[in-house]
Design a protein around this motif. Structure first.
Motif, PDB file in Angstrom:
ATOM      1  N   SER A 295       0.846  -1.197   0.000  1.00 34.89           N
ATOM      2  CA  SER A 295       0.000   0.000   0.000  1.00 34.89           C
ATOM      3  C   SER A 295       0.878   1.242   0.000  1.00 34.89           C
ATOM      4  O   SER A 295       1.985   1.227   0.527  1.00 34.89           O
ATOM      5  CB  SER A 295      -0.873   0.030   1.248  1.00 34.89           C
ATOM      6  OG  SER A 295      -1.686  -1.100   1.298  1.00 34.89           O
ATOM      7  N   GLN A 296       0.348   2.293  -0.585  1.00 31.21           N
ATOM      8  CA  GLN A 296       1.030   3.586  -0.490  1.00 31.21           C
ATOM      9  C   GLN A 296       0.018   4.628  -0.062  1.00 31.21           C
ATOM     10  O   GLN A 296      -1.185   4.381  -0.131  1.00 31.21           O
ATOM     11  CB  GLN A 296       1.672   3.954  -1.825  1.00 31.21           C
ATOM     12  CG  GLN A 296       0.727   3.994  -3.001  1.00 31.21           C
ATOM     13  CD  GLN A 296       1.414   4.443  -4.288  1.00 31.21           C
ATOM     14  OE1 GLN A 296       2.332   5.258  -4.249  1.00 31.21           O
ATOM     15  NE2 GLN A 296       0.977   3.916  -5.407  1.00 31.21           N
ATOM     16  N   THR A 297       0.502   5.752   0.404  1.00 27.50           N
ATOM     17  CA  THR A 297      -0.446   6.772   0.838  1.00 27.50           C
ATOM     18  C   THR A 297      -1.026   7.467  -0.389  1.00 27.50           C
ATOM     19  O   THR A 297      -0.427   7.475  -1.472  1.00 27.50           O
ATOM     20  CB  THR A 297       0.233   7.815   1.749  1.00 27.50           C
ATOM     21  OG1 THR A 297       1.249   8.460   0.983  1.00 27.50           O
ATOM     22  CG2 THR A 297       0.841   7.182   2.975  1.00 27.50           C
ATOM     23  N   ASP A 370      -6.813  12.546   5.774  1.00 28.07           N
ATOM     24  CA  ASP A 370      -5.747  13.339   5.205  1.00 28.07           C
ATOM     25  C   ASP A 370      -5.041  12.442   4.181  1.00 28.07           C
ATOM     26  O   ASP A 370      -4.958  11.228   4.404  1.00 28.07           O
ATOM     27  CB  ASP A 370      -4.818  13.692   6.383  1.00 28.07           C
ATOM     28  CG  ASP A 370      -3.611  14.474   5.978  1.00 28.07           C
ATOM     29  OD1 ASP A 370      -3.618  15.675   6.204  1.00 28.07           O
ATOM     30  OD2 ASP A 370      -2.659  13.851   5.453  1.00 28.07           O
ATOM     31  N   PRO A 371      -4.536  13.008   3.072  1.00 31.08           N
ATOM     32  CA  PRO A 371      -3.895  12.118   2.067  1.00 31.08           C
ATOM     33  C   PRO A 371      -2.725  11.312   2.617  1.00 31.08           C
ATOM     34  O   PRO A 371      -2.368  10.286   2.036  1.00 31.08           O
ATOM     35  CB  PRO A 371      -3.429  13.081   0.967  1.00 31.08           C
ATOM     36  CG  PRO A 371      -4.014  14.391   1.268  1.00 31.08           C
ATOM     37  CD  PRO A 371      -4.568  14.398   2.656  1.00 31.08           C
ATOM     38  N   ILE A 376      -3.627   3.199  -0.116  1.00 27.48           N
ATOM     39  CA  ILE A 376      -4.294   2.670  -1.318  1.00 27.48           C
ATOM     40  C   ILE A 376      -3.457   1.519  -1.858  1.00 27.48           C
ATOM     41  O   ILE A 376      -2.225   1.581  -1.861  1.00 27.48           O
ATOM     42  CB  ILE A 376      -4.475   3.809  -2.360  1.00 27.48           C
ATOM     43  CG1 ILE A 376      -5.216   3.299  -3.586  1.00 27.48           C
ATOM     44  CG2 ILE A 376      -3.174   4.471  -2.752  1.00 27.48           C
ATOM     45  CD1 ILE A 376      -5.739   4.416  -4.487  1.00 27.48           C
ATOM     46  N   ASN A 377      -4.131   0.456  -2.300  1.00 30.40           N
ATOM     47  CA  ASN A 377      -3.367  -0.689  -2.828  1.00 30.40           C
ATOM     48  C   ASN A 377      -3.438  -0.716  -4.353  1.00 30.40           C
ATOM     49  O   ASN A 377      -4.006   0.191  -4.983  1.00 30.40           O
ATOM     50  CB  ASN A 377      -3.831  -2.003  -2.189  1.00 30.40           C
ATOM     51  CG  ASN A 377      -5.198  -2.450  -2.668  1.00 30.40           C
ATOM     52  OD1 ASN A 377      -5.794  -1.843  -3.572  1.00 30.40           O
ATOM     53  ND2 ASN A 377      -5.724  -3.505  -2.088  1.00 30.40           N
ATOM     54  N   LEU A 384      -8.663   3.810   5.428  1.00 26.07           N
ATOM     55  CA  LEU A 384      -8.297   4.861   6.380  1.00 26.07           C
ATOM     56  C   LEU A 384      -7.354   4.247   7.402  1.00 26.07           C
ATOM     57  O   LEU A 384      -7.683   3.235   8.027  1.00 26.07           O
ATOM     58  CB  LEU A 384      -9.537   5.400   7.097  1.00 26.07           C
ATOM     59  CG  LEU A 384     -10.651   5.979   6.213  1.00 26.07           C
ATOM     60  CD1 LEU A 384     -11.763   6.537   7.083  1.00 26.07           C
ATOM     61  CD2 LEU A 384     -10.094   7.078   5.312  1.00 26.07           C
ATOM     62  N   SER A 385      -6.175   4.814   7.532  1.00 25.87           N
ATOM     63  CA  SER A 385      -5.228   4.269   8.512  1.00 25.87           C
ATOM     64  C   SER A 385      -5.148   5.217   9.709  1.00 25.87           C
ATOM     65  O   SER A 385      -5.760   6.290   9.688  1.00 25.87           O
ATOM     66  CB  SER A 385      -3.850   4.074   7.877  1.00 25.87           C
ATOM     67  OG  SER A 385      -3.226   5.302   7.688  1.00 25.87           O
ATOM     68  N   CYS A 386      -4.448   4.803  10.708  1.00 27.75           N
ATOM     69  CA  CYS A 386      -4.203   5.696  11.846  1.00 27.75           C
ATOM     70  C   CYS A 386      -5.426   5.930  12.725  1.00 27.75           C
ATOM     71  O   CYS A 386      -5.450   6.886  13.513  1.00 27.75           O
ATOM     72  CB  CYS A 386      -3.786   7.067  11.315  1.00 27.75           C
ATOM     73  SG  CYS A 386      -2.141   7.478  11.716  1.00 27.75           S
TER      74      CYS A 386
END
Ligand SMILES: Nc1ncnc2c1ncn2[C@@H]1O[C@H](COP(=O)(O)OP(=O)(O)OP(=O)(O)O)[C@@H](O)[C@H]1O
Length: 627
Positions: A295-297, A370-371, A376-377, A384-386
């Motif tokens: 995944s990347q942001t 927040d981006p 996103i994979n 949503l992380s965090c």
């Protein structure tokens, strides 16, 4: 050579089998001289017995044929000696069609048509034979043309298209890439300060460069860092978000943690647990999340200056001031050329609102839309992380605030944050959401996208009214159906890909069993273990399955034959095959049911004395109907 001398009653059935093995239009007689006398005394009339695939009795596979040097040799052996038949065998296979028959004894009881039988008296013993059904129409010709392990090369194996048999390259690479990322281990020289273990986790691997810059304090003034880690007991990979230098003095916030842990949704990264640790040499708070490799942001994906050709269109070069209209035209041109497809933005909106809906209905608020906090994979799945961090950290910094009272306020903030995020995506600029830029950014959206998208952003950014995530549903409208349809199609195509590989594990376990038995140097101090009894049969079967050759002696590699044989072995069908000893002096007629019994028996012996035993016992379970 008499390598199976110990069961005379079996030998009789074996002879019968051999007679049937020569199941050619010109029937073969069994020489009376090869029938043992002690058997004849008890069995002067013999009817072949039905072999049930589920028979638990000792298998009837010891059908060995000592080939005597006298004149009373069995006809098949005689043919072998005379060179009438090739010294190898044809594989039993129906695909691709063989022009020459394998020495297969079709004893598929239960589904075989009733054929007329004829009988023959040999030395006082009556043998019953069944006529061959429509011999000309059979795909496989008579046994007298071939013997085990040889194929004729009048046809070519259909090699097929690679993709039609195996997982598509894209999916395979994606999965392999994720596997590689999951297994990454840190270089101890590069990260000498990494603790060996943190609570129940080890093998920590930093997911971002560890910043020693105290100014980089993203979480309400606390520095944070991300690690991939492995759970010591389960081996599952997780994501650890460490909040540096955090001392938990008030456990009230743990009620929020419990709520977040219960929240499970396809668009959120699930929180697993929260604990404090001194393993990093300070008081750190650790939030454990599911790990989604690769995944990347969202920031990296769409707003990263590291992407080739990306630059924020709202980033003005202050050294060259220009008239406003010029700047706006420039912005418009840039956005038109680089804009994200509207369908993709709606795709994101549907996923994000879906996550927000579940969060808000659990009386929680995201507070980190927040981006940098949305991952996103490769299949454009947003998460949503965090989640939960703000609830814990803010409780600590300002313990007088009642979070429950403020939750509605935070939920409204979530909706504003969503509006800004969509605006930023539509303009491909994180600066577009700055107060000074918003009206220009909305103008750009009006010119580049449908009014629906602009209306949605306007609704989310209007703070005068009380907004709700469910109010967004009518704005999304029929796009929801498109999303659903795309997802179903994606599931279906993954299902198709999976179906190509679904048998592999079962066949691999079967081959593993065979390989652990075949030609094992010794077992329980018995140097000949792998070469005698049940195991000899399996060794010859291995040759039959994997070592086929053409009449000219060239290797014949036919995957269809291999898979078919293994499937039949796995199920233990009553069908019989001829196995030939390597010196070509003996032929065994054996059913797959008997071979399966040999395999289970021999593997059971090995497993019972093995130090480590991985459970391979489900091999073949419930596969009968999958042949
Ligand atoms: N659950 C997860 N599974 C896999 N990778 C993740 C997960 N969460 C975050 N990541 C990855 O870890 C890296 C760091 O994530 P992080 O949230 O710290 O982003 P960031 O942009 O560095 O934000 P911050 O400013 O808070 O440090 C990112 O590359 C992100 O893709």
């Amino acid at each position: 050579m008499d390598w199976m001398p110990h069961n005379h009653s079996r030998s009789l059935s074996a002879r019968l089998d051999l007679a049937r093995a020569s199941n050619s239009p010109s029937k073969q007689n069994i020489s009376p001289s090869v029938i043992p006398k002690n058997v004849l005394a008890h069995a002067n009339e013999f009817i072949p017995r039905v072999i049930s695939s589920s028979a638990s009795a000792s298998p009837n596979f010891l059908n060995s044929y000592p080939v005597p040097n006298s004149a009373t040799v069995h006809p098949l052996a005689k043919k072998l000696e005379e060179g009438d038949v090739s010294s190898h065998a044809t594989p039993e296979t129906t695909s691709p069609p063989l022009t020459n028959s394998p020495p297969v004894l079709h004893e598929k009881l239960g589904n075989s048509p009733a054929l007329p039988a004829y009988q023959e008296n040999v030395g006082g013993t009556t043998y019953f034979y069944q006529f061959q059904a429509n011999t000309e129409n059979r795909q496989t010709p008579a046994v007298t043309d071939n013997v085990p392990n040889t194929v004729t090369t009048e046809y070519n194996v259909y090699t097929g298209k690679h993709e039609s048999f195996f997982l598509s390259e894209d999916i395979r690479n994606d999965i392999l890439n994720r596997n590689v990322l999951s297994l990454l281990q840190p270089d101890p020289q590069q990260y000498p300060d990494l603790p060996h273990e943190v609570d129940s986790y080890h093998e920590l691997f930093p997911l971002e460069p560890i910043s020693h810059n105290n100014l980089h304090k993203a979480h309400m003034g606390y520095q944070a860092s991300m690690y991939k880690a492995t759970h010591i007991k389960t081996g599952t990979h997780y994501c650890l978000r460490r909040i540096h230098g955090f001392r938990l003095s008030n456990t009230k916030c743990m009620a929020f943690v419990e709520l977040w842990k219960k929240l499970s949704h396809s668009n959120i990264v699930q929180l697993k647990e929260v604990f404090t640790t001194k393993a990093f040499g300070d008081n750190s708070m650790i939030f454990v999340y599911d790990y989604h490799p690769g995944s990347q942001t969202l920031l990296n994906k769409h707003f990263s200056p590291e992407q080739t050709g990306y630059c924020d269109p709202f980033l003005n070069d202050a050294s060259t001031p220009r008239p406003y209209s010029y700047q706006k035209n420039n912005l418009l041109r840039h956005t038109q050329n680089n804009k994200l497809p509207e369908s993709l933005i709606w795709n994101y909106i549907i996923q994000l609102t879906s996550a927000l809906r579940i969060i808000h209905s659990a009386a929680l608020a995201c507070r980190s839309l927040d981006p940098t906090k949305i991952i996103i994979n490769s299949q454009n799945r947003l998460r949503l992380s965090c989640l939960g961090i703000m609830d814990v950290v803010l409780q600590e910094t300002n313990s007088t605030i009642s979070h429950v009272a403020l939750i509605q306020h935070y939920q409204q903030e979530d909706l504003s944050a969503l509006g800004k995020l969509v605006l930023a995506l539509a303009c491909k600029s994180t600066m577009a959401v700055q107060r000074d830029n918003i009206s220009t950014a909305l103008d750009i959206v009006s010119r580049s996208y449908t009014p629906d998208l602009r209306n949605l952003i306007m609704y989310l950014l209007s703070t005068q009214q009380r907004r709700s995530v469910t109010d967004l549903m009518p704005m999304i409208g029929a796009r929801f159906y498109t999303q659903l349809d795309n997802l179903h199609n994606q599931i279906e195509s993954l299902d198709n890909e999976l179906s190509k590989e679904v048998q592999n594990g079962r066949l691999f376990r079967l081959i593993s069993k065979l390989a652990t038995i075949n030609e094992r140097p010794d077992f329980n101090m018995e140097s000949t273990w792998a070469e005698t009894g049940d195991r000899y049969m399996l060794k010859l079967f291995r040759d039959y399955v994997f070592h086929q050759v053409t009449e000219e002696g060239h290797p014949w590699l036919d995957m269809a034959h291999i898979i078919q044989c293994l499937n039949k072995l796995d199920v233990g069908v009553p069908e019989k095959i001829c196995l030939m000893s390597r010196d070509e002096q003996s032929i065994l007629v054996v059913s797959y049911a008997e071979l399966k019994h040999c395999l289970e028996q021999s593997f059971g012996e090995l497993a019972s004395t093995s130090v480590i035993h991985h459970d391979l016992s489900d091999v073949g379970v419930g596969v009968d109907d999958k042949l």
